[in-house]
Design a protein around this motif. Structure first.
Motif, PDB file in Angstrom:
ATOM      1  N   ALA A 180       0.842  -1.207   0.000  1.00  0.00           N
ATOM      2  CA  ALA A 180       0.000   0.000   0.000  1.00  0.00           C
ATOM      3  C   ALA A 180       0.871   1.248   0.000  1.00  0.00           C
ATOM      4  O   ALA A 180       0.593   2.225  -0.712  1.00  0.00           O
ATOM      5  N   GLY A 181       1.953   1.216   0.787  1.00  0.00           N
ATOM      6  CA  GLY A 181       2.874   2.351   0.829  1.00  0.00           C
ATOM      7  C   GLY A 181       3.520   2.609  -0.512  1.00  0.00           C
ATOM      8  O   GLY A 181       3.687   3.760  -0.928  1.00  0.00           O
ATOM      9  N   ILE A 224      10.250   8.415  12.533  1.00  0.00           N
ATOM     10  CA  ILE A 224      10.823   9.721  12.887  1.00  0.00           C
ATOM     11  C   ILE A 224      11.879  10.139  11.864  1.00  0.00           C
ATOM     12  O   ILE A 224      11.900  11.291  11.422  1.00  0.00           O
ATOM     13  N   LEU A 225      12.745   9.210  11.462  1.00  0.00           N
ATOM     14  CA  LEU A 225      13.800   9.534  10.498  1.00  0.00           C
ATOM     15  C   LEU A 225      13.239   9.871   9.127  1.00  0.00           C
ATOM     16  O   LEU A 225      13.868  10.592   8.354  1.00  0.00           O
ATOM     17  N   SER A 226      12.031   9.364   8.814  1.00  0.00           N
ATOM     18  CA  SER A 226      11.415   9.687   7.525  1.00  0.00           C
ATOM     19  C   SER A 226      11.017  11.160   7.443  1.00  0.00           C
ATOM     20  O   SER A 226      10.761  11.683   6.356  1.00  0.00           O
ATOM     21  N   MET A 227      10.995  11.841   8.589  1.00  0.00           N
ATOM     22  CA  MET A 227      10.682  13.276   8.604  1.00  0.00           C
ATOM     23  C   MET A 227      11.814  14.097   7.990  1.00  0.00           C
ATOM     24  O   MET A 227      11.684  15.314   7.819  1.00  0.00           O
ATOM     25  N   GLU A 228      12.911  13.442   7.649  1.00  0.00           N
ATOM     26  CA  GLU A 228      14.017  14.093   6.950  1.00  0.00           C
ATOM     27  C   GLU A 228      13.527  14.836   5.715  1.00  0.00           C
ATOM     28  O   GLU A 228      13.950  15.959   5.423  1.00  0.00           O
ATOM     29  N   ILE A 250       5.411   6.515   2.737  1.00  0.00           N
ATOM     30  CA  ILE A 250       6.577   6.145   3.544  1.00  0.00           C
ATOM     31  C   ILE A 250       6.141   5.702   4.938  1.00  0.00           C
ATOM     32  O   ILE A 250       6.589   4.673   5.454  1.00  0.00           O
ATOM     33  N   LEU A 251       5.253   6.481   5.553  1.00  0.00           N
ATOM     34  CA  LEU A 251       4.807   6.177   6.909  1.00  0.00           C
ATOM     35  C   LEU A 251       4.041   4.856   6.961  1.00  0.00           C
ATOM     36  O   LEU A 251       4.262   4.029   7.848  1.00  0.00           O
ATOM     37  N   MET A 254       4.741   1.174   9.139  1.00  0.00           N
ATOM     38  CA  MET A 254       3.859   0.854  10.267  1.00  0.00           C
ATOM     39  C   MET A 254       3.498  -0.624  10.296  1.00  0.00           C
ATOM     40  O   MET A 254       3.471  -1.290   9.262  1.00  0.00           O
ATOM     41  N   ASN A 255       3.220  -1.091  11.485  1.00  0.00           N
ATOM     42  CA  ASN A 255       2.793  -2.475  11.668  1.00  0.00           C
ATOM     43  C   ASN A 255       1.345  -2.480  12.133  1.00  0.00           C
ATOM     44  O   ASN A 255       1.043  -2.097  13.252  1.00  0.00           O
TER      45      ASN A 255
END
Length: 313
Positions: free
Chosen positions: A142-143, A259-263, A294-295, A299-300
């Motif tokens: 889906a992402g 959190i790192l995807s907020m780059e 990305i998020l 996620m799980n």
């Protein structure tokens, strides 16, 4: 304030440093070539990790003081070559390709767009896991779909064409994903700090060699790019990587990835604040789709299994 909260704050600061790093790379691209820029910044990055490596080694030696004979030293040297240096060189070669494509692309696109397109590596990683026989979850698929829609809105123009800079950064994102998978291959057998320092040094050497044959370096260019080089080498590599290593010891892996995807978001903010970059509404919607993709991919959504206590006799 507990350790997990502090770790998450450190990871957010890491994402911010990396995000604003796109601005530094964009500015640096105006003064010197991509190979020269990467050669110097990754060289600085490799050197900046040496004090931390020495500190960790001395701490490790104090906890396990053992008399070492000459034959053991020779064996250890051989093991270091096979277990640390060779993996570091391999990972560094992949890093060289990824960083080169990204830096060249940044000369033709904005820091904001580059940040979001580069962030797609987090979607590509589980997708490439198919080749390694990893199970791909529904949320990963889906992402991927949502992120591809976002990429189309952000970068694909009329006639289904994509700008040169965006295309180079996109191919770079594919190699960033390969870079992550390559690191994952050696993560459990190689000291992460030593692996990083060697890979940065390898990327630096390859970049400088290429620059020697393809680029002209001037004192004026080096002076103009001094601050971006220092930022990219010392902050983006030295400080941010150290923060990441320390923080991830106390943060949940799923939280760390998100959190790192907020780059990418910080890259867009930096581009808007420092370079006066502006995006169309279509581009902003595309960025939203990419970030959502990305998020979701990180996620799980599967419910946690309850642990059943064994019955007592």
């Amino acid at each position: 304030m507990n350790k997990r909260v502090l770790a998450n704050m450190a990871l957010l600061l890491t994402a911010a440093i990396w995000g604003f790093g796109f601005v530094a790379q964009r500015v640096g691209a105006k003064y010197i070539g991509a190979f020269t820029f990467n050669g110097i910044r990754f060289g600085l990055g490799a050197i900046s990790l040496i004090p931390l490596i020495l500190y960790m080694d001395s701490k490790r030696k104090r906890s396990t003081r053992v008399a070492v004979q000459k034959t053991v030293v020779e064996t250890a040297t051989d093991n270091i070559l096979k277990s640390t240096i060779l993996p570091g060189v391999l990972v560094g070669a992949v890093l060289y390709v990824a960083a080169t494509l990204q830096q060249i692309g940044l000369a033709y696109t904005t820091a904001g767009k580059a940040g979001f397109i580069t962030g797609l590596y987090m979607v590509f990683v589980p997708l490439f896991g198919i080749l390694l026989r990893h199970k791909i979850t529904k949320n990963s698929w889906a992402g991927v779909i949502i992120a591809v829609i976002g990429l189309y809105l952000l970068s694909v123009n009329e006639g289904f064409s994509i700008a040169t800079g965006d295309f180079l950064v996109l191919i770079g994102a594919i190699f960033w994903a390969i870079h992550i998978l390559t690191i994952d291959r050696f993560a459990n057998s190689v000291d992460p700090l030593k692996l990083s320092s060697i890979q940065f040094a390898t990327c630096s050497i390859l970049s400088i060699i290429t620059a020697f044959f393809t680029e002209v370096v001037t004192l004026e260019g080096l002076t103009g790019s001094l601050i971006p080089l220092l930022y990219g080498g010392l902050l983006s590599v030295g400080v941010a990587y150290t923060l990441q290593v320390v923080a991830q010891k106390h943060a949940k892996p799923s939280h760390a990835a998100i959190i790192l995807s907020m780059e990418s978001v910080f890259g867009a903010i930096g581009g808007a604040l420092l370079l006066s970059e502006r995006m169309s509404m279509r581009g902003l919607v595309g960025c939203g789709f990419i970030l959502t993709g990305i998020l979701i991919s990180q996620m799980n959504f599967s419910p946690a299994k309850k642990k059943v206590k064994p019955a007592l006799d």
